[in-house]
Design an enzyme around this catalytic site. Structure first.
Site, mmCIF file in Angstrom:
data_model
loop_
_atom_site.group_PDB
_atom_site.id
_atom_site.type_symbol
_atom_site.label_atom_id
_atom_site.label_comp_id
_atom_site.label_asym_id
_atom_site.label_seq_id
_atom_site.Cartn_x
_atom_site.Cartn_y
_atom_site.Cartn_z
ATOM 1 N N GLY A 51 0.949 -1.361 -0.168
ATOM 2 C CA GLY A 51 -0.007 0.011 0.226
ATOM 3 C C GLY A 51 1.206 1.055 -0.284
ATOM 4 O O GLY A 51 0.338 1.864 0.644
ATOM 5 N N HIS A 52 1.740 1.150 -0.925
ATOM 6 C CA HIS A 52 2.436 2.171 -0.984
ATOM 7 C C HIS A 52 3.552 2.785 -2.197
ATOM 8 O O HIS A 52 3.418 1.073 -2.541
ATOM 9 C CB HIS A 52 3.196 2.922 0.412
#
Ligand code: TYD
Length: 140
Positions: A51-52
């Site tokens: 998630g990055h």
């Protein structure tokens, strides 16, 4: 094209009746020198990691044990990989958003990274990443 640079690399395999062996040399089997390694384990069912995106970091992701899915996104296109072999590594270039989910019970996700941990190298907000990726990759 951005996502095409991210690909599955076939790692060396020494098959042996006593058990198989795979090795990875930085700069030889993967396109960067290894400065750091970390691994995800004891991941509870249904959890999501990642998630990055990273500004400059290159990584290789290996399902050392079990399986999981890696979803890559260059800000314009998305591609998913099911990782379930310890001799396949997914090479992830800088400026790619990644999410990892669908971890099987007892799975271990090994990550080789081109640099030490540096929080300033992260995009943790998707909209900020998308804007930067648009400029970086030259998306319309
Ligand atoms: P993060 O990179 O967000 O984990 P993932 O991508 O696997 O979901 O990191 C989670 C936490 O761990 C965050 O607080 C930063 C810390 N961390 C380190 O201190 N060193 C490291 O090498 C890594 C990868 C994370």
């Amino acid at each position: 094209m951005a996502l095409n640079d991210c690909r599955i690399l076939d790692l060396p395999r020494i098959n042996d009746r006593r058990g198989n062996l795979t090795f990875i040399e930085g700069g030889t089997h993967i396109p960067f020198d290894i400065a750091r390694t970390y691994y995800l384990y004891d991941v509870p069912g249904g959890a999501e990691r990642g998630g990055h995106g990273h500004k400059a970091l290159s990584q290789l992701i290996v399902a050392i044990s079990g399986s999981f899915d890696v979803h890559l996104d260059d800000g314009a296109e998305k591609r998913s990989f099911h990782m379930n072999r310890s001799y396949y590594g997914l090479y992830v270039t800088p400026m790619i958003w990644r999410e990892i989910d669908n971890f099987s019970s007892g799975s271990v996700c090994l990550v080789l990274a081109s640099d030490h941990y540096d929080e300033t190298d992260y995009y943790r907000n998707y909209d900020t990443f998308k804007e930067a990726a648009k400029r970086y990759w030259g998306h319309q």
